[in-house]
Design an enzyme around this catalytic site. Structure first.
Site, PDB file in Angstrom:
ATOM      1  N   LYS A  67       0.835  -1.214   0.000  1.00 40.50           N
ATOM      2  CA  LYS A  67       0.000   0.000   0.000  1.00 40.50           C
ATOM      3  C   LYS A  67       0.863   1.255   0.000  1.00 40.50           C
ATOM      4  CE  LYS A  67      -1.801   1.559   4.042  1.00 40.50           C
ATOM      5  NZ  LYS A  67      -1.548   2.969   4.396  1.00 40.50           N
ATOM      6  N   ASN A  68       1.817   1.313   0.915  1.00 37.76           N
ATOM      7  CA  ASN A  68       2.559   2.562   1.100  1.00 37.76           C
ATOM      8  C   ASN A  68       3.623   2.808   0.027  1.00 37.76           C
ATOM      9  OD1 ASN A  68       0.943   3.114   3.229  1.00 37.76           O
ATOM     10  ND2 ASN A  68       2.456   2.631   4.818  1.00 37.76           N
ATOM     11  N   ARG A 102      -4.909  10.544   4.369  1.00 42.04           N
ATOM     12  CA  ARG A 102      -3.888  11.572   4.493  1.00 42.04           C
ATOM     13  C   ARG A 102      -2.874  11.542   3.351  1.00 42.04           C
ATOM     14  NH1 ARG A 102      -2.517  14.064   8.819  1.00 42.04           N
ATOM     15  NH2 ARG A 102      -0.410  13.944   7.984  1.00 42.04           N
ATOM     16  N   CYS A 143      -5.462  12.873  12.947  1.00 42.87           N
ATOM     17  CA  CYS A 143      -6.008  11.542  12.707  1.00 42.87           C
ATOM     18  C   CYS A 143      -5.852  10.733  13.978  1.00 42.87           C
ATOM     19  CB  CYS A 143      -5.353  10.870  11.512  1.00 42.87           C
ATOM     20  SG  CYS A 143      -3.759  10.174  11.830  1.00 42.87           S
ATOM     21  N   ARG A 197       0.137  14.545  13.178  1.00 41.14           N
ATOM     22  CA  ARG A 197       0.636  14.356  11.815  1.00 41.14           C
ATOM     23  C   ARG A 197       0.573  15.613  10.946  1.00 41.14           C
ATOM     24  NH1 ARG A 197      -1.610   8.723   9.643  1.00 41.14           N
ATOM     25  NH2 ARG A 197       0.288   8.730   8.402  1.00 41.14           N
ATOM     26  N   PRO A 198       1.304  16.654  11.313  1.00 41.75           N
ATOM     27  CA  PRO A 198       1.353  17.852  10.462  1.00 41.75           C
ATOM     28  C   PRO A 198       2.103  17.591   9.150  1.00 41.75           C
ATOM     29  CG  PRO A 198       2.847  18.083  12.338  1.00 41.75           C
ATOM     30  CD  PRO A 198       2.138  16.761  12.504  1.00 41.75           C
ATOM     31  N   VAL A 199       1.993  18.535   8.194  1.00 36.33           N
ATOM     32  CA  VAL A 199       2.705  18.407   6.915  1.00 36.33           C
ATOM     33  C   VAL A 199       3.655  19.594   6.708  1.00 36.33           C
ATOM     34  CG1 VAL A 199       1.005  16.934   5.751  1.00 36.33           C
ATOM     35  CG2 VAL A 199       0.731  19.419   5.669  1.00 36.33           C
ATOM     36  N   ASP A 200       4.101  20.179   7.830  1.00 34.01           N
ATOM     37  CA  ASP A 200       4.956  21.366   7.745  1.00 34.01           C
ATOM     38  C   ASP A 200       6.256  21.104   6.984  1.00 34.01           C
ATOM     39  OD1 ASP A 200       5.313  19.729  10.160  1.00 34.01           O
ATOM     40  OD2 ASP A 200       6.964  21.082  10.613  1.00 34.01           O
ATOM     41  N   GLN A 201       6.783  19.882   7.064  1.00 30.40           N
ATOM     42  CA  GLN A 201       8.061  19.600   6.392  1.00 30.40           C
ATOM     43  C   GLN A 201       7.890  19.549   4.872  1.00 30.40           C
ATOM     44  OE1 GLN A 201      10.958  19.460   8.291  1.00 30.40           O
ATOM     45  NE2 GLN A 201       9.471  20.081   9.835  1.00 30.40           N
ATOM     46  N   ASP A 219       4.377   0.644  12.092  1.00 35.60           N
ATOM     47  CA  ASP A 219       3.234  -0.056  11.503  1.00 35.60           C
ATOM     48  C   ASP A 219       3.163  -1.530  11.928  1.00 35.60           C
ATOM     49  OD1 ASP A 219       2.419   2.237  10.267  1.00 35.60           O
ATOM     50  OD2 ASP A 219       3.177   1.713   8.278  1.00 35.60           O
ATOM     51  N   ILE A 267       7.267   7.193  17.134  1.00 35.10           N
ATOM     52  CA  ILE A 267       6.945   7.913  15.892  1.00 35.10           C
ATOM     53  C   ILE A 267       5.640   8.705  16.020  1.00 35.10           C
ATOM     54  CG2 ILE A 267       6.595   7.710  13.387  1.00 35.10           C
ATOM     55  CD1 ILE A 267       9.338   6.732  14.184  1.00 35.10           C
ATOM     56  N   ARG A 292      -8.911  -0.560   4.410  1.00 37.94           N
ATOM     57  CA  ARG A 292      -8.074   0.481   3.816  1.00 37.94           C
ATOM     58  C   ARG A 292      -6.722  -0.077   3.407  1.00 37.94           C
ATOM     59  NH1 ARG A 292      -7.064   5.555   7.238  1.00 37.94           N
ATOM     60  NH2 ARG A 292      -5.749   5.752   5.422  1.00 37.94           N
TER      61      ARG A 292
HETATM   62  N1  EPU Z   1       5.866  14.841  10.834  1.00 40.30           N
HETATM   63  C1  EPU Z   1       5.826  16.202  11.100  1.00 40.30           C
HETATM   64  N2  EPU Z   1       5.769  17.073  10.046  1.00 40.30           N
HETATM   65  C2  EPU Z   1       5.743  16.660   8.755  1.00 40.30           C
HETATM   66  C3  EPU Z   1       5.780  15.275   8.480  1.00 40.30           C
HETATM   67  C4  EPU Z   1       5.840  14.377   9.541  1.00 40.30           C
HETATM   68  O1  EPU Z   1       5.849  16.609  12.264  1.00 40.30           O
HETATM   69  O2  EPU Z   1       5.672  17.504   7.857  1.00 40.30           O
HETATM   70  C5  EPU Z   1       5.945  13.873  11.955  1.00 40.30           C
HETATM   71  C6  EPU Z   1       4.702  13.004  12.060  1.00 40.30           C
HETATM   72  O3  EPU Z   1       3.676  13.654  12.780  1.00 40.30           O
HETATM   73  C7  EPU Z   1       5.256  11.773  12.759  1.00 40.30           C
HETATM   74  C8  EPU Z   1       6.672  11.651  12.168  1.00 40.30           C
HETATM   75  O4  EPU Z   1       6.985  12.960  11.671  1.00 40.30           O
HETATM   76  O5  EPU Z   1       5.344  11.991  14.141  1.00 40.30           O
HETATM   77  C9  EPU Z   1       6.821  10.645  11.059  1.00 40.30           C
HETATM   78  O6  EPU Z   1       5.753  10.765  10.155  1.00 40.30           O
HETATM   79  P1  EPU Z   1       5.860  10.419   8.596  1.00 40.30           P
HETATM   80  O7  EPU Z   1       5.743  11.688   7.831  1.00 40.30           O
HETATM   81  O8  EPU Z   1       7.040   9.558   8.335  1.00 40.30           O
HETATM   82  O9  EPU Z   1       4.533   9.563   8.386  1.00 40.30           O
HETATM   83  P2  EPU Z   1       3.673   9.551   7.077  1.00 40.30           P
HETATM   84  O10 EPU Z   1       4.556   9.757   5.913  1.00 40.30           O
HETATM   85  O11 EPU Z   1       2.487  10.422   7.246  1.00 40.30           O
HETATM   86  C10 EPU Z   1       3.954   7.015   6.521  1.00 40.30           C
HETATM   87  C11 EPU Z   1       3.037   5.849   6.320  1.00 40.30           C
HETATM   88  C12 EPU Z   1       2.449   5.441   7.661  1.00 40.30           C
HETATM   89  C13 EPU Z   1       3.606   5.071   8.593  1.00 40.30           C
HETATM   90  C14 EPU Z   1       4.582   6.247   8.714  1.00 40.30           C
HETATM   91  C15 EPU Z   1       5.806   5.931   9.537  1.00 40.30           C
HETATM   92  C16 EPU Z   1       2.253   6.174   4.057  1.00 40.30           C
HETATM   93  C17 EPU Z   1       1.141   6.509   3.147  1.00 40.30           C
HETATM   94  N3  EPU Z   1       1.992   6.209   5.372  1.00 40.30           N
HETATM   95  O12 EPU Z   1       3.138   8.046   7.062  1.00 40.30           O
HETATM   96  O13 EPU Z   1       1.643   4.291   7.429  1.00 40.30           O
HETATM   97  O14 EPU Z   1       3.109   4.736   9.870  1.00 40.30           O
HETATM   98  O15 EPU Z   1       5.009   6.651   7.402  1.00 40.30           O
HETATM   99  O16 EPU Z   1       6.502   4.872   9.007  1.00 40.30           O
HETATM  100  O17 EPU Z   1       3.344   5.837   3.622  1.00 40.30           O
HETATM  101  C18 EPU Z   1      -0.139   2.814   7.809  1.00 40.30           C
HETATM  102  O18 EPU Z   1       0.142   2.253   6.731  1.00 40.30           O
HETATM  103  O19 EPU Z   1      -0.971   2.317   8.637  1.00 40.30           O
HETATM  104  C19 EPU Z   1       0.490   4.074   8.151  1.00 40.30           C
HETATM  105  C20 EPU Z   1       0.015   4.899   9.090  1.00 40.30           C
END
Ligand code: EPU
Length: 416
Positions: free
Chosen positions: A22-23, A92, A116, A121-125, A304, A326, A396
């Site tokens: 999926k990911n 997301r 969520c 889970r912000p997207v600031d980065q 995960d 995480i 999902r």
């Molecule tokens: N974070 C920030 N700001 C950002 C981005 C991330 O603060 O701009 C924080 C997040 O809040 C979290 C940490 O950084 O505390 C890591 O988050 P990451 O961005 O790596 O997570 P993600 O990309 O949103 C993906 C997977 C998740 C998996 C995580 C960690 C996808 C679509 N989703 O999420 O998968 O848990 O990486 O490995 O690839 C799942 O499949 O059930 C799932 C949640």
């Protein structure tokens, strides 16, 4: 709402074919936006999140056809550069259209995903990285609105390791003018799979699989044919289920190389594991031993897989200490596991699980995708009937889970 009804106590025995990841598939589908030529993808799993991603791409004017596990996409005539709230709120990962859209069209409007169940889970980065590449970004009525001429190469160091953040910025950088360096990049195998697809489309990326990606932008990308990697989390979930039920299963079409931390912990729990090419055989002859673990970015132990190992620890011999580093709210399954009789104490980000001989079946509620998987494993080892409610979460991210479980001897059925 669909439920899974599980009669516990049967060891899993037999073969399971692992589906595509999926990911890995989600960012790869979004990469179709980077070119006007067709992308042909194989091993795309049949999941609700994939359906959501295809609906989103179609809404934007991308041609998307599915034939079994093959998906063909073509973004020749993109008509809308918006990812609306109604789709983004259900998934997301929709944020992954942001980087490709800004890179190819110089414009995007993507709904902010919001919080969520597993954390903020912000997207600031993602936003900070695109700004470093020259995009002007502001938030307007809940939407990230981005504008740019051609993006410029930049040096970006993310504050933390972010999987989709790395993927979004990599997809933006492949079409930027000049060189982009992403420091502190995620090394997850799914990021590598996306990078390989982008290379097949003509992108120039060095350092794949390391925490420093060096990307030389090109003027345009072309179509490609790619096979999505096997799902290491689905594979690990089935291995945990087999270990917890003291069964023996063989996974086919797996990618053992991406599963080091999971396989190590299962060995530590007492499982006999044999890897041969893309098959993994696991046998657990006795009660599993409790294992302690700490989630971390790849190659550390995957967040995960945390809920599934917690379920295993619930019936193991001894005490396991699980630390989640995480996501701040990823212990939602604890209260549900306690309804099955599990002995778990949570202190901040750490859960102490004392194994007991038997869980007892009850009705439990799924709260997120991986929590649901943990509850299913617990149901498979509990005495009597366990009903897992709200399994739309499971749909999902697991391709035909109850069919695959039933094929290896589980007594499980779906009730609508
Ligand atoms: N974070 C920030 N700001 C950002 C981005 C991330 O603060 O701009 C924080 C997040 O809040 C979290 C940490 O950084 O505390 C890591 O988050 P990451 O961005 O790596 O997570 P993600 O990309 O949103 C993906 C997977 C998740 C998996 C995580 C960690 C996808 C679509 N989703 O999420 O998968 O848990 O990486 O490995 O690839 C799942 O499949 O059930 C799932 C949640």
């Amino acid at each position: 709402m669909d439920k899974l009804i599980i009669e516990g106590g049967r060891p899993l025995r037999g073969d399971v074919r692992v589906s595509g990841a999926k990911n890995a598939a989600l960012p790869i589908l979004c990469a179709a936006l980077l070119t006007r030529e067709p992308l042909v993808l194989d091993n795309v799993p049949q999941l609700r999140d994939i359906d959501t991603a295809l609906a989103l791409l179609r809404r934007m004017g991308v041609m998307a056809e599915r034939d079994g596990q093959r998906v063909t996409l073509q973004a020749a005539d993109v008509s809308s550069l918006e990812a609306p709230y109604d789709l983004v709120k259900t998934m997301r990962a929709s944020i992954l259209v942001l980087g490709p859209m800004v890179a190819r069209f110089g414009e995007a409007r993507v709904s902010l995903p919001g919080g969520c169940a597993i954390g903020q889970r912000p997207v600031d980065q993602h936003i900070k990285g695109l700004q470093a590449m020259g995009a002007e970004i502001h938030i307007d009525h809940g939407y990230v609105v981005a504008r740019a001429g051609r993006l410029r190469g930049a040096r970006i160091a993310t504050d933390m390791v972010t999987v989709t953040g790395t993927e979004n910025l990599m997809m933006a950088a492949v079409l930027a003018d000049g060189q982009t360096i992403i420091e502190n990049a995620a090394r997850e195998p799914e990021v590598v799979d996306l990078a390989r697809l982008l290379q097949a489309m003509g992108a120039r990326i060095d350092g794949i699989g390391t925490d420093r990606l060096v990307i030389d932008g090109v003027e345009s990308l072309h179509g490609a044919h790619h096979r999505v990697m096997p799902d290491r989390i689905e594979a690990g979930t089935f291995l945990c289920a087999a270990a917890a039920t003291r069964g023996r299963i063989r996974l086919i079409d797996a990618d053992p190389a991406s599963m080091g931390a999971t396989l190590d912990k299962l060995s530590e729990a007492g499982a006999a594991i044999d890897v041969d090419g893309d098959t993994i055989t696991l046998a657990m002859a006795q009660r599993p031993r409790a294992v302690s673990l700490r989630t971390a970015p790849y190659p550390g132990f995957a967040t995960d897989m945390q809920a599934q190992f917690m379920a295993l620890n619930c019936v193991a011999d001894g005490t396991g200490v699980i630390t989640e580093t995480i996501f701040e709210n990823r212990f939602m399954h604890v209260l549900e596991l306690q309804r099955l009789g599990a002995d778990i104490t949570v202190e901040g980000h750490t859960a102490v699980v004392k194994g007991i001989e038997r869980l007892s079946g009850a009705t439990v509620m799924a709260t997120d995708l991986r929590a649901s998987a943990g509850l299913v494993i617990a149901g498979l080892v509990a005495d009597g009937t366990t009903t897992v409610d709200r399994i739309y979460h499971l749909d999902r991210g697991y391709d035909g889970m109850e069919t695959k479980l039933a094929a290896v001897g589980a007594n499980v059925r779906r009730s609508r």
